[in-house]
Design a protein around this motif. Structure first.
Motif, short mmCIF file in Angstrom:
data_model
loop_
_atom_site.label_atom_id
_atom_site.label_comp_id
_atom_site.label_asym_id
_atom_site.label_seq_id
_atom_site.Cartn_x
_atom_site.Cartn_y
_atom_site.Cartn_z
N ASN A 193 0.83 -1.20 0.00
CA ASN A 193 0.00 0.00 0.00
C ASN A 193 0.87 1.25 0.00
O ASN A 193 2.01 1.22 0.45
CB ASN A 193 -0.90 0.00 1.25
CG ASN A 193 -1.86 1.18 1.27
OD1 ASN A 193 -2.48 1.50 0.25
ND2 ASN A 193 -1.98 1.85 2.40
N ILE A 194 0.33 2.34 -0.51
CA ILE A 194 0.94 3.66 -0.36
C ILE A 194 0.03 4.50 0.51
O ILE A 194 -1.17 4.63 0.23
CB ILE A 194 1.21 4.34 -1.73
CG1 ILE A 194 1.91 5.69 -1.52
CG2 ILE A 194 -0.07 4.49 -2.54
CD1 ILE A 194 3.30 5.58 -0.99
N HIS A 195 0.59 5.01 1.61
CA HIS A 195 -0.18 5.90 2.48
C HIS A 195 0.39 7.30 2.39
O HIS A 195 1.61 7.49 2.45
CB HIS A 195 -0.15 5.43 3.93
CG HIS A 195 -0.99 6.28 4.84
ND1 HIS A 195 -2.36 6.28 4.77
CD2 HIS A 195 -0.66 7.18 5.80
CE1 HIS A 195 -2.85 7.13 5.67
NE2 HIS A 195 -1.83 7.69 6.29
N HIS A 196 -0.47 8.28 2.27
CA HIS A 196 -0.04 9.64 2.00
C HIS A 196 0.26 10.42 3.29
O HIS A 196 -0.25 11.52 3.51
CB HIS A 196 -1.05 10.37 1.13
CG HIS A 196 -2.50 10.10 1.42
ND1 HIS A 196 -3.02 8.83 1.54
CD2 HIS A 196 -3.55 10.94 1.60
CE1 HIS A 196 -4.31 8.91 1.78
NE2 HIS A 196 -4.65 10.17 1.84
N SER A 197 1.13 9.82 4.10
CA SER A 197 1.73 10.54 5.23
C SER A 197 2.98 9.78 5.66
O SER A 197 3.21 8.65 5.23
CB SER A 197 0.76 10.67 6.41
OG SER A 197 0.72 9.47 7.15
N PHE A 198 3.77 10.43 6.51
CA PHE A 198 4.97 9.80 7.04
C PHE A 198 4.58 9.04 8.30
O PHE A 198 4.57 9.59 9.40
CB PHE A 198 6.03 10.87 7.35
CG PHE A 198 7.40 10.31 7.62
CD1 PHE A 198 8.22 9.92 6.58
CD2 PHE A 198 7.87 10.18 8.92
CE1 PHE A 198 9.48 9.40 6.82
CE2 PHE A 198 9.13 9.67 9.17
CZ PHE A 198 9.94 9.28 8.12
N LEU A 199 4.22 7.76 8.11
CA LEU A 199 3.75 6.97 9.24
C LEU A 199 4.86 6.81 10.28
O LEU A 199 6.04 6.79 9.93
CB LEU A 199 3.30 5.58 8.75
CG LEU A 199 2.05 5.56 7.89
CD1 LEU A 199 1.80 4.15 7.33
CD2 LEU A 199 0.83 6.03 8.65
N PRO A 200 4.47 6.76 11.58
CA PRO A 200 3.12 6.54 12.11
C PRO A 200 2.29 7.82 12.29
O PRO A 200 1.20 7.75 12.86
CB PRO A 200 3.40 5.89 13.47
CG PRO A 200 4.70 6.47 13.90
CD PRO A 200 5.50 6.63 12.63
N ALA A 201 2.77 8.96 11.83
CA ALA A 201 1.98 10.18 11.95
C ALA A 201 0.84 10.18 10.94
O ALA A 201 1.00 9.76 9.80
CB ALA A 201 2.85 11.41 11.73
N PHE A 202 -0.33 10.62 11.38
CA PHE A 202 -1.49 10.85 10.50
C PHE A 202 -1.89 9.60 9.71
O PHE A 202 -2.01 9.63 8.48
CB PHE A 202 -1.21 12.03 9.55
CG PHE A 202 -0.77 13.28 10.24
CD1 PHE A 202 -1.58 13.90 11.17
CD2 PHE A 202 0.47 13.83 9.97
CE1 PHE A 202 -1.17 15.06 11.83
CE2 PHE A 202 0.89 14.98 10.61
CZ PHE A 202 0.07 15.59 11.55
N ARG A 246 3.11 29.00 3.99
CA ARG A 246 2.46 29.52 2.78
C ARG A 246 1.66 28.45 2.04
O ARG A 246 0.86 28.77 1.16
CB ARG A 246 3.50 30.12 1.84
CG ARG A 246 4.20 31.34 2.42
CD ARG A 246 5.20 31.92 1.43
NE ARG A 246 5.83 33.11 1.97
CZ ARG A 246 6.92 33.11 2.73
NH1 ARG A 246 7.49 31.94 3.03
NH2 ARG A 246 7.43 34.23 3.20
N ASP A 247 1.89 27.19 2.36
CA ASP A 247 1.22 26.09 1.67
C ASP A 247 -0.14 25.81 2.29
O ASP A 247 -0.25 25.67 3.51
CB ASP A 247 2.07 24.82 1.75
CG ASP A 247 3.36 24.93 0.97
OD1 ASP A 247 3.29 25.34 -0.21
OD2 ASP A 247 4.43 24.60 1.52
N LEU A 252 -0.26 20.92 -0.24
CA LEU A 252 0.24 19.70 0.38
C LEU A 252 -0.12 18.47 -0.46
O LEU A 252 0.70 17.57 -0.66
CB LEU A 252 -0.35 19.55 1.79
CG LEU A 252 0.48 20.12 2.95
CD1 LEU A 252 0.69 21.63 2.79
CD2 LEU A 252 -0.19 19.83 4.28
N ILE A 253 -1.33 18.45 -0.97
CA ILE A 253 -1.77 17.32 -1.79
C ILE A 253 -0.94 17.24 -3.07
O ILE A 253 -0.50 16.16 -3.48
CB ILE A 253 -3.27 17.45 -2.11
CG1 ILE A 253 -4.10 17.27 -0.83
CG2 ILE A 253 -3.69 16.44 -3.18
CD1 ILE A 253 -5.57 17.57 -1.01
#
Length: 287
Positions: A193-202, A246-247, A252-253
């Motif tokens: 799987n690809i998860h769109h955060s730096f696990l284990p955060a979010f 500024r983002d 972010l997406i």
């Protein structure tokens, strides 16, 4: 670096002790093996030895059909968990996807140019968005809508397709459905799987929105094997990029998409090249 076209790859994990490298090398040399690459790791905290060894089959005198029987006495003596694979056999990889096509497009491009050594017999989706991309690449596209009411039936339909296609690996290229424990159990250590955060955060849903609300300065992407616990499987690869005040969420997406496709493609390539050993909730990625 991709492996040679006429080689064998042995992956081993076992309790650590002296003499393991010699035992493996001596066994291979008994049959005139020309070792092309060997890499090992000792996990001191687990007292575990892990190794990947690749050798040329040119001049190797042990028929690979007889390898398991010949190697088993050594494996039993040293309590080895092991697998052997042939580089000449391309794994069969299915892709599951929902709305977003960036990860799928990247995987298909890398597959088309030969960077990913596999066959892709089918793509399964719960939405129509990626049908044109699949058909452009000549890959059968199967729409299986998923709802709370039909989830079990939908997963069973996917099982049938994967079984019929002889699938070795399933890649979730932003497939936005939580797989059931029964599904995961059928393909243990064979779903990436690809998860769109730096696990284990979010972990879980809408990580970019939560990262924005938290005011983080780095966002990331994580590729991992899927387990019964959401976003908690053994991590294969991660990457981050810096953001600023500024983002907004859309920024972010957008920045995250680049991370997601690169991180996923690396993980898939390493799996296809037999470079990953998973143990406990960790992985070793061999050179």
């Amino acid at each position: 670096m991709s492996h040679a076209k006429h080689s064998a790859i042995l992956l081993i994990s076992c309790p650590d002790k002296k003499g393991l490298v010699a035992a493996i090398a001596n066994f291979l040399m008994t049959y005139n093996a020309s070792i092309m690459h060997a890499d090992q790791h000792q996990d001191d905290s687990e007292q575990l030895f892990l190794m990947r060894v690749e050798w040329s089959l040119d001049g190797f005198t042990l028929p690979m059909d007889d390898f398991a029987a010949a190697f088993q006495p050594i494996a039993a003596e040293h309590q080895m968990t092991w697998s052997v694979s042939l580089s000449s056999r391309k794994p069969r990889m299915a892709i599951m996807v929902s709305h977003y096509e960036h990860c799928l497009a990247d995987l298909l491009h890398r597959w088309r140019i030969g960077e990913l050594s596999c066959d892709i017999p089918l793509i399964v989706a719960n939405h129509e968005d990626c049908r044109a991309l699949a058909e452009f690449n000549g890959i059968p596209f199967h729409l299986i809508p998923v709802s709370k009411e039909n989830k079990a039936e939908a997963e069973a339909a996917a099982w049938r397709l994967f079984d019929e296609a002889g699938v070795d690996l399933i890649v979730l290229a932003r497939y936005m459905q939580v797989l059931s424990p029964a599904f995961v159990g059928r393909y243990r250590s064979r779903i990436i799987n690809i998860h769109h955060s730096f696990l284990p955060a979010f972990d879980g849903a809408k990580p970019y929105h939560r990262a924005f609300a938290r005011g983080v300065k780095l966002i990331g992407a994580t590729s991992h094997y899927v387990t019964e616990v959401l976003d908690d499987g053994p991590i294969i690869e991660q990457e981050v990029t810096r953001i600023s005040h500024r983002d907004d969420v859309d920024d972010l997406i957008q920045k995250g998409r680049d991370l997601e496709k690169v991180v996923l493609s690396r993980a898939v390539r390493w799996h296809l090249d037999y470079r990953i050993l998973s143990y406990g909730n960790k992985t070793v990625i061999f050179d």
